[in-house]
Design a protein around this motif. Structure first.
Motif, PDB file in Angstrom:
ATOM      1  N   LEU A   1       0.831  -1.207   0.000  1.00  0.00           N
ATOM      2  CA  LEU A   1       0.000   0.000   0.000  1.00  0.00           C
ATOM      3  C   LEU A   1       0.862   1.251   0.000  1.00  0.00           C
ATOM      4  CD1 LEU A   1      -2.793   1.309   0.183  1.00  0.00           C
ATOM      5  CD2 LEU A   1      -2.647   1.109   2.669  1.00  0.00           C
ATOM      6  N   ARG A   2       1.900   1.280   0.840  1.00  0.00           N
ATOM      7  CA  ARG A   2       2.790   2.452   0.868  1.00  0.00           C
ATOM      8  C   ARG A   2       3.556   2.597  -0.437  1.00  0.00           C
ATOM      9  NH1 ARG A   2       5.250   1.873   7.042  1.00  0.00           N
ATOM     10  NH2 ARG A   2       3.621   3.146   8.067  1.00  0.00           N
ATOM     11  N   LYS A   3       3.895   1.468  -1.014  1.00  0.00           N
ATOM     12  CA  LYS A   3       4.610   1.522  -2.291  1.00  0.00           C
ATOM     13  C   LYS A   3       3.746   2.145  -3.384  1.00  0.00           C
ATOM     14  CE  LYS A   3       6.842  -1.503  -5.653  1.00  0.00           C
ATOM     15  NZ  LYS A   3       7.099  -2.897  -6.059  1.00  0.00           N
ATOM     16  N   TRP A   4       2.426   2.023  -3.270  1.00  0.00           N
ATOM     17  CA  TRP A   4       1.516   2.650  -4.245  1.00  0.00           C
ATOM     18  C   TRP A   4       1.229   4.099  -3.896  1.00  0.00           C
ATOM     19  CZ3 TRP A   4      -3.318   4.867  -3.723  1.00  0.00           C
ATOM     20  CH2 TRP A   4      -4.034   5.104  -4.893  1.00  0.00           C
ATOM     21  N   ILE A   5       1.141   4.444  -2.624  1.00  0.00           N
ATOM     22  CA  ILE A   5       0.751   5.799  -2.205  1.00  0.00           C
ATOM     23  C   ILE A   5       1.788   6.822  -2.626  1.00  0.00           C
ATOM     24  CG2 ILE A   5       0.419   7.271  -0.179  1.00  0.00           C
ATOM     25  CD1 ILE A   5      -1.019   4.961   1.155  1.00  0.00           C
ATOM     26  N   VAL A   6       3.066   6.512  -2.460  1.00  0.00           N
ATOM     27  CA  VAL A   6       4.114   7.502  -2.757  1.00  0.00           C
ATOM     28  C   VAL A   6       4.124   7.874  -4.237  1.00  0.00           C
ATOM     29  CG1 VAL A   6       6.581   7.968  -2.647  1.00  0.00           C
ATOM     30  CG2 VAL A   6       5.475   6.755  -0.780  1.00  0.00           C
ATOM     31  N   PRO A   7       4.130   6.935  -5.184  1.00  0.00           N
ATOM     32  CA  PRO A   7       4.019   7.341  -6.594  1.00  0.00           C
ATOM     33  C   PRO A   7       2.698   8.032  -6.918  1.00  0.00           C
ATOM     34  CG  PRO A   7       4.817   5.090  -6.436  1.00  0.00           C
ATOM     35  CD  PRO A   7       4.380   5.486  -5.071  1.00  0.00           C
ATOM     36  N   ARG A   8       1.632   7.684  -6.181  1.00  0.00           N
ATOM     37  CA  ARG A   8       0.351   8.368  -6.387  1.00  0.00           C
ATOM     38  C   ARG A   8       0.481   9.853  -6.044  1.00  0.00           C
ATOM     39  NH1 ARG A   8      -4.020   8.484  -9.186  1.00  0.00           N
ATOM     40  NH2 ARG A   8      -2.868  10.359  -9.595  1.00  0.00           N
ATOM     41  N   LEU A   9       1.222  10.174  -4.983  1.00  0.00           N
ATOM     42  CA  LEU A   9       1.446  11.574  -4.606  1.00  0.00           C
ATOM     43  C   LEU A   9       2.333  12.282  -5.624  1.00  0.00           C
ATOM     44  CD1 LEU A   9       1.969  11.168  -0.757  1.00  0.00           C
ATOM     45  CD2 LEU A   9       0.068  12.330  -1.863  1.00  0.00           C
ATOM     46  N   THR A  10       3.403  11.613  -6.054  1.00  0.00           N
ATOM     47  CA  THR A  10       4.308  12.252  -7.016  1.00  0.00           C
ATOM     48  C   THR A  10       3.633  12.463  -8.370  1.00  0.00           C
ATOM     49  OG1 THR A  10       5.208  10.094  -7.606  1.00  0.00           O
ATOM     50  CG2 THR A  10       6.344  11.314  -5.893  1.00  0.00           C
ATOM     51  N   SER A  11       2.718  11.567  -8.749  1.00  0.00           N
ATOM     52  CA  SER A  11       2.040  11.732 -10.040  1.00  0.00           C
ATOM     53  C   SER A  11       1.139  12.955 -10.055  1.00  0.00           C
ATOM     54  CB  SER A  11       1.227  10.477 -10.367  1.00  0.00           C
ATOM     55  OG  SER A  11       0.156  10.322  -9.450  1.00  0.00           O
ATOM     56  N   ILE A  12       0.645  13.352  -8.894  1.00  0.00           N
ATOM     57  CA  ILE A  12      -0.157  14.591  -8.825  1.00  0.00           C
ATOM     58  C   ILE A  12       0.702  15.790  -9.175  1.00  0.00           C
ATOM     59  CG2 ILE A  12      -1.432  16.092  -7.243  1.00  0.00           C
ATOM     60  CD1 ILE A  12      -2.399  13.590  -5.810  1.00  0.00           C
ATOM     61  N   VAL A  13       1.955  15.772  -8.740  1.00  0.00           N
ATOM     62  CA  VAL A  13       2.884  16.859  -9.076  1.00  0.00           C
ATOM     63  C   VAL A  13       3.311  16.760 -10.536  1.00  0.00           C
ATOM     64  CG1 VAL A  13       5.095  17.927  -8.477  1.00  0.00           C
ATOM     65  CG2 VAL A  13       3.667  16.927  -6.691  1.00  0.00           C
ATOM     66  N   ASP A  14       3.505  15.546 -10.995  1.00  0.00           N
ATOM     67  CA  ASP A  14       4.009  15.337 -12.353  1.00  0.00           C
ATOM     68  C   ASP A  14       2.990  15.725 -13.412  1.00  0.00           C
ATOM     69  OD1 ASP A  14       5.445  14.501 -14.536  1.00  0.00           O
ATOM     70  OD2 ASP A  14       5.004  12.389 -14.264  1.00  0.00           O
ATOM     71  N   ASN A  15       1.706  15.496 -13.159  1.00  0.00           N
ATOM     72  CA  ASN A  15       0.659  15.770 -14.144  1.00  0.00           C
ATOM     73  C   ASN A  15       0.344  17.260 -14.176  1.00  0.00           C
ATOM     74  OD1 ASN A  15      -1.503  15.718 -15.883  1.00  0.00           O
ATOM     75  ND2 ASN A  15      -2.586  14.083 -14.822  1.00  0.00           N
ATOM     76  N   ASN A  16       0.679  17.900 -15.287  1.00  0.00           N
ATOM     77  CA  ASN A  16       0.443  19.346 -15.401  1.00  0.00           C
ATOM     78  C   ASN A  16      -1.030  19.693 -15.582  1.00  0.00           C
ATOM     79  OD1 ASN A  16       3.210  19.888 -15.224  1.00  0.00           O
ATOM     80  ND2 ASN A  16       3.504  19.690 -17.428  1.00  0.00           N
ATOM     81  N   GLN A  17      -1.863  18.694 -15.887  1.00  0.00           N
ATOM     82  CA  GLN A  17      -3.289  18.957 -16.067  1.00  0.00           C
ATOM     83  C   GLN A  17      -4.039  19.026 -14.743  1.00  0.00           C
ATOM     84  OE1 GLN A  17      -4.375  19.647 -19.092  1.00  0.00           O
ATOM     85  NE2 GLN A  17      -2.341  19.244 -19.924  1.00  0.00           N
ATOM     86  N   VAL A  18      -3.428  18.545 -13.676  1.00  0.00           N
ATOM     87  CA  VAL A  18      -4.079  18.585 -12.363  1.00  0.00           C
ATOM     88  C   VAL A  18      -4.049  20.020 -11.845  1.00  0.00           C
ATOM     89  CG1 VAL A  18      -3.990  17.728  -9.996  1.00  0.00           C
ATOM     90  CG2 VAL A  18      -3.440  16.201 -11.894  1.00  0.00           C
ATOM     91  N   LYS A  19      -5.187  20.498 -11.359  1.00  0.00           N
ATOM     92  CA  LYS A  19      -5.303  21.865 -10.856  1.00  0.00           C
ATOM     93  C   LYS A  19      -4.764  21.906  -9.424  1.00  0.00           C
ATOM     94  CE  LYS A  19      -9.542  22.394 -13.556  1.00  0.00           C
ATOM     95  NZ  LYS A  19      -9.593  20.967 -13.949  1.00  0.00           N
ATOM     96  N   LYS A  20      -3.543  22.398  -9.273  1.00  0.00           N
ATOM     97  CA  LYS A  20      -2.871  22.435  -7.977  1.00  0.00           C
ATOM     98  C   LYS A  20      -2.183  23.781  -7.817  1.00  0.00           C
ATOM     99  CE  LYS A  20       0.966  19.976 -10.178  1.00  0.00           C
ATOM    100  NZ  LYS A  20       0.266  19.719 -11.432  1.00  0.00           N
ATOM    101  N   ASP A  21      -1.850  24.120  -6.549  1.00  0.00           N
ATOM    102  CA  ASP A  21      -1.132  25.354  -6.264  1.00  0.00           C
ATOM    103  C   ASP A  21       0.215  25.011  -5.648  1.00  0.00           C
ATOM    104  OD1 ASP A  21      -1.932  24.379  -3.866  1.00  0.00           O
ATOM    105  OD2 ASP A  21      -3.214  26.055  -3.319  1.00  0.00           O
TER     106      ASP A  21
END
Length: 1231
Positions: free
Chosen positions: A438-458
């Motif tokens: 589960l932890r092995k999946w969560i960390v890339p899930r967090l980094t993919s939010i940063v990596d994806n430029n289409q995600v609306k983030k600040d």
């Protein structure tokens, strides 16, 4: 009788003075166009027909024609006639619908029609009702509406042809019918269908639409009469509903869509408040227990379509049920082409886009994230639907991911296990392993939010993710700290080494994404400073890497609250503090005056500082080296200010030290390090020295080993790769990934070691097992047999260890070779950057031979994919960045002799190679050196003389520092080698490139090339000589250089060549090139009025055309007649001249060239027959070349004998046949 035999002779002439026939033709064409398959043509024809009928009254015929066309055999025609009829009924409201309906029933009667026409007639009735429905007038005439419904009920029996189209049309009619009409007229007619609602999907769909459209009519009391119950969805009707849904799922299996009846049932359950009953009993206990695939797909589609209509509690209930668990097993068990994942992603994306409620969005995303297989979520880490999350839902989702990482609640997850995993599952280690997965999946899930430029983030969210990952990657929390929010929650299950390695790798991957992240928010300061898009910085201009270094320094300053996982020694902590001070000093200098070196050193400090947490010892040394480089740069600037001339002694230049640092960093497998090294090197390119370039080229030198290059390639990604491979093997159904290893083991075991065989024979001989004399009389006792078994077992165990050691050594060498090749590919990046940024530097000249050595060795080495990538990259850099670069070195006055020697060496090597592809690179390098030696010719040729002779002299002398005689001699030798050697690695394209780029050399080599138009070793070389000469003569500069008598002499010599003799007629390449050259020469001679005798060329070309063996292809024929046109002869005229030489082809007879060679008697008979008819007799066929096989001759002799016998009988039979035919004609005329 004559009138009957030829009636067309006495037919009166038809006149259309008033244009009536033309108008009728136009009117009939509308119906032809309406039946065409093209939709645009049909619509245009319908518009034209309506406009025509408004002017001319032919409505009765048009309606009859359209009604007849409703039963057309083609689908497109039926649709066209139906639409046209609907438009006519809508425009001309005086047409009675009852009349048209009666006409449809009479024309398309299913009772009297032939069995073969049942399908078309059924479609005719259906499209007729459809036309009445689309006329928008049906609701005004209830009686016609009732008859239409009854007709649809009647044709619905023909399901094998119409399927469920009549029921769908009835549903459409109900949706457009007023309530009064339905209650008074249609309800009684539909009584039977509504009563049988639970028997088929079509009947149930009809009832559901009626309930939705007319709720006041179909009240519970009415439903009680129809169905026996006051509601559709109840415990009594569930089994029948399940059967209806199964039927609907099977009918929509190919369409891959949600059946309309299932969607309407879902809507009805939500309106009546019976969703829980419908979902639990009809879906879970009904459809889901069915083992067929369509039923499961229907459950998944119901789940996806229900998302927008459910509340938060209902969403949580549905997403934690059996349907989701079945969906997870479906995703892991089926191949990609059968997976429902893309369709489910569309459902979730549509829900997130249309739902403004952040709580419901969070419930859906969390629900899918909780679907796990042994702790690992089923959805991928890069789940694209997150792009549609709102800002609040995204923050809540990130917070939920962090909480699950710190405190994994495995009991909340909807976990499942596949069949194969159940067999290998260990109950003791299950919980720990699930937490790790589960932890092995969560960390890339967090980094993919940063990596994806289409995600609306600040920026705050991005920094929050980066701080969280960094803190738990390198630190252990002791107690809370108010300054550090990450210390508020301590992991309930401490991170083991595997989990920490995953987080560390994910953090450096996150740094790579941050280094390429565009500016978020409102980048006011950055936009004012730079117009280009800036990557890797925040809105205030500060780098993301710098912000994380400051955060790391904050954590290191709290030893009571946090402890570094790899505790820093005093030396390492001192290096960290020194790095912080150096970065601060560089930032101050950058504020005063921006320079590329300052930003390069600053970025390099930050990178090595972050790498200090991963590999402390190596990073400390790198920090010291970078600090010494900075000190040297500052000292050099200080000496420049003082105008000091002191020498540095034997100390290396700072840029050389920096290049060594970059090479050592590139040896590590990291995308972040590779990108930062490229950025740093691009900024210090102007200061690169020859020693620095040599250090880079030594790494690429194929003659040196990796040990001699001085760089140690690390293998830090082996362990993550192994772990990843293990996890992928346990994620779903395990794959047979060890097949290749087993094959290698078998191959190694098949190779019998002779030493092992000798040892085995010694063991057997020592025990007496091989003595042939005692084999029959005496046998070994038990003790001796046990001793022999133990000896053999130990011997085989030792041999197995040797085989395993060999295998491990082979694998180690393979990995080492792969790492070295990957390192060299990254080093090529530095070469490419230098050629892009410093293409005018003289240091570029020293890269030519090393790069050629790399390309040559790569061409002759292995053909692995990585080797091909390396070779492709090196060749691309050499060809595009070096040889074809627009900018190049122009000041080489002190290196003229060296460059001339290098040019001769390259040309000599190009002629000795066996592969023309490698020779091309050497030849291109020689042309690049020629361009460098020529330098800036414009500066040397600028003068005040504007006459033609002055310009020509300028052009002739415009070769800069090139020794024209020496270079001409070398290229002459190369040209002679190409033209005289049968297997020369040189090609004509190389010399054409030379002639087009360097007119002076072209002028000197032109005479040599002309000689080999006829003197080449083979026809290929002769054709290439024509192409090379043509390329040279087409140049305007060359024409100016050889203007006058020499130009006339070249044209005369070229046109009088023997390259057009008939002996070369079959060599298409040579003849095509020769004709192209002839075309250019004849045009030039005519245009310039040169005194050149073209008669020999004309005679040669005419003789070629008259020769029947000369076969011309399309391009060759066009070129040939282009030349002949310049002589005033066109293709038609030439054919007229050529015509009398060959006899005209007679209709019904073989041409002379196709007749058999030795046919004597048949020819005589044919002459007699033809002579009787008064026609010229055909001459016997000319003798052929006689080069045919014996079998063909035998067949021909047999055919001649057979034809001879038939031909002999033909003259005697023909008069009788003629008389019979005449008698038959006369008898027919009399009758």
């Amino acid at each position: 009788m004559a009138a009957h035999c030829s009636p067309t002779k006495f037919r009166p002439k038809v006149t259309d003075s008033k244009g009536i026939l033309q108008k009728n033709r136009e009117f009939l064409d509308f119906f032809w166009d309406i039946a065409k398959p093209e939709r645009e043509i049909r619509l245009k024809a319908i518009e034209g027909l309506i406009a025509y009928l408004k002017k001319i009254d032919k409505l009765k015929y048009a309606l009859q024609r359209l009604v007849d066309g409703l039963a057309h055999g083609r689908e497109a025609a039926r649709c066209g006639y139906s639409v046209a009829l609907a438009q006519l009924l809508s425009v001309f409201e005086d047409i009675g619908l009852q009349t048209i309906l009666d006409q449809i029933k009479g024309k398309h009667n299913l009772q009297t029609v032939n069995k073969k026409q049942v399908r078309n007639v059924a479609f005719g009735n259906f499209f007729g009702v459809l036309a009445l429905s689309q006329s928008t007038r049906l609701a005004k005439e209830p009686q016609v509406l009732l008859e239409c419904v009854r007709l649809l009920q009647k044709i619905s029996l023909y399901r094998e042809h119409l399927q469920d189209l009549p029921r769908k049309t009835m549903v459409d009619l109900l949706s457009e019918t007023p309530q009064e009409v339905f209650e008074e007229v249609l309800l009684g007619a539909l009584q039977t269908d509504l009563t049988a609602a639970l028997s088929s999907p079509e009947h149930l769909e009809l009832l559901l639409v009626a309930m939705q459209k007319f709720p006041d009519v179909l009240k519970p009391k009415k439903l009680k009469k129809l169905l026996g119950s006051t509601s559709v969805i109840n415990s009594e009707n569930i089994p029948k509903l399940v059967q209806v849904l199964k039927m609907a799922a099977q009918s929509m299996k190919k369409e891959r869509l949600l059946p309309a009846v299932a969607g309407d049932l879902l809507q009805l359950s939500l309106r009546e408040g019976s969703f829980q009953l419908f979902w639990s009993e009809a879906v879970i206990n009904g459809l889901l227990k069915d083992q067929t695939g369509p039923s499961h797909y229907l459950c998944f589609r119901l789940l996806g379509s229900a998302l927008p209509h459910l509340s938060t509690e209902q969403l949580q209930n549905v997403l934690t049920g059996e349907v989701m668990k079945q969906y997870g097993e479906h995703v892991l068990s089926l191949p990609d082409r059968f997976k429902f994942t893309p369709e489910m992603d569309e459902y979730v994306s549509a829900f997130l886009q249309g739902c403004p409620d952040s709580d419901r969005q969070l419930a859906v995303v969390v629900g899918f994230s909780l679907l796990t297989n042994q702790g690992h979520p089923v959805i991928p880490t890069h789940w694209k639907v997150v792009e549609f999350l709102g800002p609040e839902a995204l923050k809540s989702y990130v917070g939920w991911l962090k909480d699950m990482f710190l405190e994994p609640k495995m009991e909340v997850c909807l976990d499942f296990v596949t069949r194969r995993q159940k067999e290998k599952q260990e109950s003791e280690a299950v919980n720990v392993e699930r937490i790790f997965r589960l932890r092995k999946w969560i960390v890339p899930r967090l980094t993919s939010i940063v990596d994806n430029n289409q995600v609306k983030k600040d920026e705050d969210l991005v920094m929050d993710i980066a701080r969280f990952i960094f803190c738990h990657a390198f630190f252990v929390i002791k107690k809370k700290s108010t300054d550090i929010p990450e210390t508020e929650n301590v992991p309930s299950v401490p991170l083991d080494e595997k989990s920490r390695a995953v987080v560390v790798n994910a953090f450096f991957g996150l740094l790579h994404h941050l280094n390429h992240l565009p500016v978020l928010g409102e980048p006011t300061k950055v936009e004012t400073l730079n117009k280009k898009p800036v990557l890797g910085v925040k809105a205030d201009g500060c780098m993301w890497l710098s912000s994380l270094v400051q955060y790391a320094d904050l954590l290191l300053g709290k030893p009571k609250c946090l402890q570094c996982h790899l505790s820093f020694t005093p030396e390492q902590r001192k290096a960290w503090d020194g790095m912080i001070q150096s970065v601060e000093a560089l930032q101050k200098k950058a504020k005063k005056s921006q320079s590329p070196e300052v930003s390069a050193f600053q970025q390099l400090f930050l990178l090595v500082g972050m790498n200090l947490f991963k590999s402390p010892q190596e990073s400390v040394e790198l920090i010291h080296d970078i600090q010494s480089c900075v000190a040297k740069v500052q000292a050099k600037k200080a000496r420049k200010k003082k105008a000091s001339t002191e020498d540095d002694g034997e100390e290396p230049h700072w840029v050389e030290v920096l290049v060594e640092i970059l090479l050592s960093l590139l040896s590590q497998p990291s995308r972040l390090i590779r990108s930062i090294c490229k950025t740093v090197f691009s900024r210090v390119c102007p200061h690169v020295t020859q020693n620095a370039i040599s250090a880079i080229l030594d790494v690429l030198d194929p003659t040196k080993d990796s040990e001699e290059s001085g760089v140690v390639v690390t293998d830090e990604k082996d362990e993550p790769r192994k772990e990843k491979g293990k996890e992928e093997a346990t994620d779903g159904d395990e794959s047979d990934s060890s097949d290749d290893d087993e094959e290698e083991d078998e191959a190694m075991e098949d190779e019998v070691d002779p030493n092992f065989r000798l040892e085995l024979m010694k063991v057997l001989q020592g025990s007496g097992a091989t003595e042939e004399d005692n084999s029959d009389d005496e046998e070994l006792d038990d003790e001796a047999m046990m001793k022999l078994d133990s000896s053999i077992a130990s011997l085989f165990a030792e041999q197995k260890k040797k085989i395993q050691a060999k295998k491990e050594e082979k694998e180690r060498l393979r990995k080492e070779k792969t790492l070295v090749r990957d390192f060299k590919i990254k080093v090529l990046d530095l070469v490419e950057i230098f050629l892009l940024r410093q293409s005018t530097s003289p240091l570029v000249l020293g890269m030519i031979e090393p790069l050629l050595a790399v390309i040559e060795s790569g061409m002759s080495s292995e053909t692995e994919q990585q080797e091909q990538d390396f070779l492709r990259k090196a060749a691309d850099i050499f060809r595009n960045q070096l040889c074809r670069g627009k900018q190049y070195c122009k000041n080489v006055e002190d290196r003229q002799a060296e460059l001339h020697d290098m040019l001769e060496k390259l040309l000599s090597r190009a002629q000795k190679l066996s592969d023309s592809s490698i020779s091309l690179f050497y030849f291109s390098a020689s042309l690049y050196l020629l361009k460098v030696l020529r330098g800036g010719v414009q500066a040397q040729t600028d003068s005040g003389d504007t006459s033609e002779e002055g310009k020509t002299a300028e052009i002739v002398g415009g070769m800069g520092n090139v020794d024209v005689e020496r270079v001409t001699a070398r290229y002459t030798d190369a040209l002679v080698s190409f033209m005289t050697r049968r297997n020369s690695p040189l090609t004509g394209a190389m010399f054409m490139d030379l002639f087009s780029r360097f007119p002076t050399l072209c002028k000197n080599l032109l005479d040599t090339a002309v000689e080999y138009i006829t003197g080449g070793a083979r026809e290929h070389q002769q054709g290439q000589a024509c192409a090379v000469v043509l390329k040279g003569l087409q140049s305007n500069e060359v024409q100016k250089m050889v203007a006058g008598d020499r130009w006339t002499g070249i044209c005369q010599t070229t046109t009088l060549g023997k390259g057009f003799e008939v002996k070369n007629k079959m060599i298409l390449e040579k003849m095509t090139k020769a004709l192209e050259l002839s075309l250019f020469l004849v045009k030039t001679i005519h245009h310039q009025n040169l005194a050149v005798d073209l008669q020999p060329l004309r005679n040669t070309l005419q003789s070629l055309n008259k020769n029947e063996a000369f076969q011309k292809s399309g391009h060759m024929e066009d070129t040939y007649w282009g030349v002949m046109k310049m002589f005033g002869m066109k293709k038609a005229e030439e054919e007229v001249e050529k015509g009398p030489t060959t006899k005209a082809k007679k209709k019904g007879f073989l041409p002379e060239t196709k007749k058999r060679k030795h046919s004597k008697k048949p020819v005589v008979l044919e002459e007699k027959i033809v002579g009787e008819k008064g026609k010229p007799a055909a001459s016997p066929a000319p003798a052929g070349d006689g080069e045919q096989g014996k079998k063909k001759k035998r067949k021909r002799n047999k055919n001649r004998k057979r034809k001879h016998s038939e031909g002999a009988e033909a003259p005697a039979q023909s008069p009788a046949k003629k008389t019979k035919k005449k008698a038959a004609k006369q008898g027919a005329a009399k009758s």
